[in-house]
Enzyme design. Structure first.
Site, PDB file in Angstrom:
ATOM      1  N   GLY A 211       0.803  -1.210   0.000  1.00  0.00           N
ATOM      2  CA  GLY A 211       0.000   0.000   0.000  1.00  0.00           C
ATOM      3  C   GLY A 211       0.837   1.261   0.000  1.00  0.00           C
ATOM      4  N   ILE A 212       0.271   2.292   0.617  1.00  0.00           N
ATOM      5  CA  ILE A 212       0.928   3.581   0.702  1.00  0.00           C
ATOM      6  C   ILE A 212       1.329   3.831   2.146  1.00  0.00           C
ATOM      7  CG2 ILE A 212      -1.272   4.773   1.054  1.00  0.00           C
ATOM      8  CD1 ILE A 212      -0.154   7.151  -0.459  1.00  0.00           C
ATOM      9  N   GLY A 213       2.402   4.555   2.347  1.00  0.00           N
ATOM     10  CA  GLY A 213       2.822   4.872   3.708  1.00  0.00           C
ATOM     11  C   GLY A 213       4.311   4.678   3.903  1.00  0.00           C
ATOM     12  N   GLU A 234      -3.574  -3.731  -4.983  1.00  0.00           N
ATOM     13  CA  GLU A 234      -4.814  -2.963  -4.844  1.00  0.00           C
ATOM     14  C   GLU A 234      -4.551  -1.498  -5.158  1.00  0.00           C
ATOM     15  OE1 GLU A 234      -7.192  -1.677  -0.892  1.00  0.00           O
ATOM     16  OE2 GLU A 234      -7.058  -3.828  -1.253  1.00  0.00           O
ATOM     17  N   ILE A 309      -2.842  -2.998  13.316  1.00  0.00           N
ATOM     18  CA  ILE A 309      -2.923  -2.142  14.500  1.00  0.00           C
ATOM     19  C   ILE A 309      -2.420  -2.912  15.711  1.00  0.00           C
ATOM     20  CG2 ILE A 309      -4.541  -1.008  16.080  1.00  0.00           C
ATOM     21  CD1 ILE A 309      -6.168  -0.198  13.592  1.00  0.00           C
ATOM     22  N   LYS A 357       2.728   4.825  18.957  1.00  0.00           N
ATOM     23  CA  LYS A 357       3.387   6.105  19.226  1.00  0.00           C
ATOM     24  C   LYS A 357       3.423   6.417  20.717  1.00  0.00           C
ATOM     25  CE  LYS A 357       2.256   8.138  14.729  1.00  0.00           C
ATOM     26  NZ  LYS A 357       1.505   9.208  14.009  1.00  0.00           N
TER      27      LYS A 357
END
Length: 426
Positions: A211-213, A234, A309, A357
């Site tokens: 994906g993106i990131g 995708e 996650i 984080k």
């Protein structure tokens, strides 16, 4: 067959929507924001208008008061612009694989009255392009009673499924502005380590989905020494461009559309959109094709790289909720994870930092209360953090727990070991 578009102003274009209608919004970089804003301006005249979408970019005024009194959102993916509203009961989420959304339209489960889309101007044969977001916009157009398009000369003309003839467009409005862009943030030292670990798993001749990131970009950054990689994904972003320029990505060994990059949508910079514009090497297909297990697995060494996650000690993956908070959606994760496992030499991979984080462990004894299981533990093979990679395939529950603890953050390992001993009565 009509050979020209019927252009009207925005107010007249959105007047085709009536109370009780169901509307589809094309999404991502191709979101038809001008039409959406004009529709929201009519909110006082409308009631019970259902909206179906995946992920849209730009403001979502239909989620805000007083517009939300007229509109009901049913989103198949929860993006940042609707996340707060969905979790505040101002909209709702439909859990569904990206590969199956088209069935909602085709089987009449969510019949569409109107589709709002954005397209390129027609060519000399009267065909417009859906640009860089074909996904489920393609079947939505086929089954909507009316199609309203904003025609934008800055939309890239892409090859593949995303072609629509002017005769399929009932009403058009003229728009001239850049489509949405996105810049991936620079990856951190932790993400660089994850990228190195994942890149080491990727074999020459593999077919990639990512994906993106930051993490996908870190992985791609570490593939400069690889050879003959292919893309069936995708979506993709700018991270693949250097690998294409250097010949690392050439699709030489792909079985399905050899030499072609296959995707259903793309989000990135203007340079990315310039690359895909009128480029026959990139095929934008509907999601029912790109995310079809049987088609994906035809390619060799399918390597699917996805995020999470949290992952519990048995390998259950939550990738779309934070507890009961709906953060994103199921999307195409399972489509590609399963296909990679079935591909000859394929590798399904989950890549994530070991902590959030806030410093909490992303490898947990149990998933948060209310968390959704996006990918079952039986589907999970490789898991990578900055501390290494483990393969859970064929491992027992106790063996999985030990393996996952070995790549957890050191400050959390002792607590996870206590939880493991208690759970398995060790």
């Amino acid at each position: 067959m009509r050979s020209s578009l019927k252009f009207v102003d925005l107010h007249e274009a959105v007047s085709v929507v009536n109370s009780g209608d169901r509307i589809f919004f094309q999404g991502a970089a191709m979101t038809p924001n001008e039409l959406i804003d004009a529709l929201c301006a009519r909110h006082a005249q409308l009631r019970d208008v259902d909206i179906v979408q995946i992920h849209t970019d730009g403001p979502a005024r239909y989620m805000e008061a007083p517009c939300n009194e007229a509109f009901n959102l049913f989103s198949c993916f929860v993006g940042p612009n609707v996340r707060k509203g969905v979790n505040a009961n101002k909209g709702d989420y439909i859990p569904i694989f990206l590969s199956e959304i088209h069935l909602l339209f085709r089987r009449g489960l969510l019949p569409l009255d109107v589709a709002f889309i954005q397209v390129s101007p027609p060519d000399r044969h009267g065909y417009c392009s859906l640009g860089v977001s074909v996904d489920v916009a393609y079947p939505a157009i086929q089954y909507a009673k009316k199609v309203v398009a904003q025609v934008n000369p800055q939309v890239p003309r892409t090859h593949g499924d995303g072609i629509i003839h002017v005769s399929q467009i009932d009403v058009a409005v003229a728009v001239n502005r850049p489509i949405h862009t996105a810049q991936a943030p620079a990856f951190t030292e932790v993400e660089q380590k994850i990228g190195e670990h994942v890149a080491a798993l990727i074999e020459d001749g593999a077919t990639l989905q990512m994906g993106i990131g930051s993490i996908p970009n870190a992985v791609l950054h570490n593939l400069q020494g690889h050879k003959d990689l292919g893309i069936h994904t995708e979506m993709f972003s700018d991270g693949i461009l250097p690998l294409i320029e250097n010949g690392v990505i050439n699709g030489k060994y792909k079985k399905l559309k050899r030499g072609k990059i296959v995707t259903t949508f793309a989000v990135g910079s203007e340079a990315l959109y310039d690359y895909v514009d009128d480029n026959p090497a990139v095929h934008f297909k509907e999601a029912a094709y790109t995310n079809n297990n049987a088609l994906i697995m035809m390619n060799p060494k399918v390597t699917a790289i996805n995020s999470a996650i949290e992952i519990d000690l048995t390998g259950q993956v939550c990738a779309d909720t934070i507890g009961t908070y709906q953060y994103s959606g199921v999307g195409g994760q399972m489509d590609f994870i399963r296909a990679a496992a079935l591909s000859e030499g394929g590798k399904p991979i989950f890549a994530m930092p070991s902590t959030t984080k806030k410093g909490d462990s992303k490898i947990t004894a149990q998933l948060m209360p209310g968390a959704g299981i996006t990918t079952t533990r039986a589907h999970v093979h490789y898991v990578a953090t900055e501390y290494g990679v483990v393969n859970l395939f064929g491992k027992s529950l106790k063996q999985r727990a030990s393996a996952l603890i070995s790549i957890a953050h050191p400050s959390h390992r002792e607590a996870l070991e206590r939880e493991m001993r208690e759970r398995f009565k060790m």
